[in-house]
Design an enzyme around this catalytic site. Structure first.
Site, PDB file in Angstrom:
ATOM      1  N   HIS A  91       9.209  -3.447   3.274  1.00  0.00           N
ATOM      2  CA  HIS A  91       8.489  -3.745   1.958  1.00  0.00           C
ATOM      3  C   HIS A  91      10.079  -4.037   0.727  1.00  0.00           C
ATOM      4  O   HIS A  91       9.986  -4.838  -0.088  1.00  0.00           O
ATOM      5  CB  HIS A  91       7.789  -2.539   1.403  1.00  0.00           C
ATOM      6  CG  HIS A  91       7.259  -2.272   1.903  1.00  0.00           C
ATOM      7  ND1 HIS A  91       6.922  -1.268   2.876  1.00  0.00           N
ATOM      8  CD2 HIS A  91       5.740  -2.926   2.197  1.00  0.00           C
ATOM      9  CE1 HIS A  91       5.141  -1.190   3.852  1.00  0.00           C
ATOM     10  NE2 HIS A  91       5.445  -1.988   2.680  1.00  0.00           N
TER      11      HIS A  91
ATOM     12  N   GLY B  42       4.928  -9.925   3.690  1.00  0.00           N
ATOM     13  CA  GLY B  42       5.508  -9.902   5.201  1.00  0.00           C
ATOM     14  C   GLY B  42       4.919 -10.951   6.516  1.00  0.00           C
ATOM     15  O   GLY B  42       3.934 -10.694   6.447  1.00  0.00           O
TER      16      GLY B  42
ATOM     17  N   MET C 121       0.918  -0.854  -0.274  1.00  0.00           N
ATOM     18  CA  MET C 121       0.452  -0.535   0.049  1.00  0.00           C
ATOM     19  C   MET C 121       1.125   1.357   0.007  1.00  0.00           C
ATOM     20  O   MET C 121       0.388   2.139   0.405  1.00  0.00           O
ATOM     21  CB  MET C 121      -1.035   0.191   1.496  1.00  0.00           C
ATOM     22  CG  MET C 121      -2.065  -1.277   0.596  1.00  0.00           C
ATOM     23  SD  MET C 121      -3.521  -1.353   2.453  1.00  0.00           S
ATOM     24  CE  MET C 121      -2.533  -0.575   3.790  1.00  0.00           C
TER      25      MET C 121
HETATM   26  O1  PAF Z   1       0.190  -6.067   3.701  1.00  0.00           O
HETATM   27  C1  PAF Z   1      -0.367  -5.000   3.041  1.00  0.00           C
HETATM   28  O2  PAF Z   1       0.504  -4.252   2.849  1.00  0.00           O
HETATM   29  C2  PAF Z   1      -2.073  -4.906   2.252  1.00  0.00           C
HETATM   30  O3  PAF Z   1      -3.377  -5.083   3.170  1.00  0.00           O
HETATM   31  C3  PAF Z   1      -2.113  -5.699   1.115  1.00  0.00           C
HETATM   32  C4  PAF Z   1      -1.658  -6.878   0.868  1.00  0.00           C
HETATM   33  C5  PAF Z   1      -0.942  -4.886  -0.240  1.00  0.00           C
HETATM   34  C6  PAF Z   1      -3.133  -5.443   0.573  1.00  0.00           C
HETATM   35  O4  PAF Z   1      -3.908  -4.814   0.474  1.00  0.00           O
END
Ligand code: PAF
Length: 299
Positions: A50, A160, A43
Site C-alpha cells: 500500500h 496494485g 481496506m
Molecule cells: O483491493 C482492495 O483492497 C479492495 O478490493 C478495494 C479496491 C479497496 C475495494 O474495497
C-alpha cells in the site's frame, strides 16, 4: 518520546475525513490550491505494498487521498469480514510516512445508507479466476470503487498488480461507465523471500508463512519454463500445481488450490499455447487463509 519526536509524529499524521461532506470540502480546498488529486483505495491493514501506491501518488505530485474502508459487499457470508484486520492507528502513521495527505474512513452508513439498493455488475472478466471461487466479490468491489471514485473524484487512482484481475475489472468499469479517472497499476511488492505482501499474510502462523511461499515458487517455475521455450501449457500448469503441493508438504502442511492458470494478460482467456503477454496467476488456501499471486510473462 521527547517533545521533538512527538511533534514530528503528530505532524505526519494525515487528517481523517469520516463523512463524504468533509472529504469533499478538503479535496475541493486542495483543488483550489491547484493540486491534482491522487487516490489510493484500501481496506486498511496497510503494508509496504500500500505504501508503494501512496508513494506513486506522491511521485505523481498529487494530493494523495487514501480510503480505509472494509467493504462488506465484497465478502461472502462465509468469508473473513468480521476477522479482517482493523489497525487504524498504525495505518494512519503509515499513510503519513508514505506521504498521504488525507484519509477517508467512512462508516458503513455513509457508504451504504439505509435503503440503498444499487450495485455495479462487472462483465465476463469477473467470471474467471477468483470470480469462480468468490461469487459476488467483484460486484462488491466494483460497487464500492465506483462509489469511492464518485466521492473523491480523483485525477489518478492507484491499484496494485497483486490483484491483477481486480485491476483489469476496474479499468474496464471506468472505461465502460465513462468515469473520468486515470487508473495506474503499480508493481507487486514482495517480502525478501518473495512472498507477495498482503493484509491477509497477518493470519498466517509461522509454519503457514513458510508454506505460503508455494505460490511464488510455482509462478517462478512456470515463468522459467515459458521463458525456456516450453510450449505444453498443460504440462506447465500441472508442474506448477505439483510445486505448490511440494512446498506446502515439505513444510508440514496441506493446501487447497483454487486455481493455477496461464491466461491472456488483458482478456484473462486461458492460453493453449504461449504467445504475447500472459498472466500466470494462482490462488491457494493455506489453513484458513486464502492467498493470491501472479506474474506477467512476455513471450
Ligand atoms: O483491493 C482492495 O483492497 C479492495 O478490493 C478495494 C479496491 C479497496 C475495494 O474495497
Amino acid at each position: 518520546m521527547n517533545a521533538d519526536t512527538d511533534s514530528f509524529h503528530k505532524a505526519v499524521l494525515p487528517p481523517i475525513a469520516a463523512t463524504i461532506a468533509s472529504l469533499r470540502e478538503q479535496v475541493q480546498k486542495a483543488r483550489q490550491a491547484g493540486r491534482t488529486i491522487g487516490f489510493v483505495p484500501t481496506m486498511g491493514a496497510l503494508h509496504d505494498g500500500h505504501a508503494s501506491l501512496i508513494e506513486a501518488a506522491k511521485s505523481a505530485r498529487t494530493f494523495c487521498v487514501v480510503s480505509i474502508y472494509v467493504n462488506p459487499t465484497q465478502f461472502a457470508p462465509n468469508e473473513d469480514l468480521a476477522a479482517y484486520p482493523r489497525t487504524m492507528d498504525a495505518d494512519r502513521a503509515k499513510c503519513g510516512r508514505a506521504g498521504a495527505e488525507l484519509i477517508f474512513a467512512p462508516a458503513d452508513s455513509e457508504m451504504y445508507p439505509l435503503g440503498e439498493q444499487t450495485r455495479v455488475k462487472p462483465g465476463i472478466l469477473a467470471d474467471r479466476m477468483c470470480g469462480l471461487f468468490r461469487p459476488g466479490h467483484f460486484e462488491g468491489v466494483c460497487t464500492v470503487v465506483a462509489k469511492l471514485l464518485n466521492i473523491v473524484q480523483p485525477d489518478i487512482a492507484f491499484f496494485g498488480q497483486k490483484d491483477a484481475q481486480q485491476a483489469l475489472i476496474i479499468q474496464k468499469m471506468v472505461d465502460d461507465l465513462r468515469i473520468p479517472v486515470l487508473i495506474q497499476v503499480c508493481p507487486i511488492v514482495r517480502e525478501a523471500d518473495g512472498l507477495a505482501m498482503s493484509s491477509r499474510n497477518a493470519y498466517l502462523s509461522p509454519e503457514e508463512r513458510r508454506q505460503a511461499l508455494c505460490l511464488n515458487h510455482a509462478l517462478t517455475l512456470g515463468r522459467d519454463r515459458l521463458l525456456a521455450g516450453e510450449k505444453d501449457m498443460q504440462s506447465i500448469t500441472s508442474s506448477m500445481r505439483d510445486e505448490i503441493c511440494r512446498v506446502v508438504h515439505f513444510h508440514g502442511g496441506t493446501v487447497s488450490i483454487d486455481y493455477v492458470e496461464i491466461n491472456d494478460a488483458v482478456t484473462l482467456v486461458p492460453r493453449d499455447a504461449p504467445f504475447g503477454r500472459m498472466l500466470l496467476a494462482g490462488a491457494v488456501r493455506i489453513g484458513k487463509t486464502r492467498l493470491i499471486d501472479n506474474m506477467i510473462v512476455d513471450v
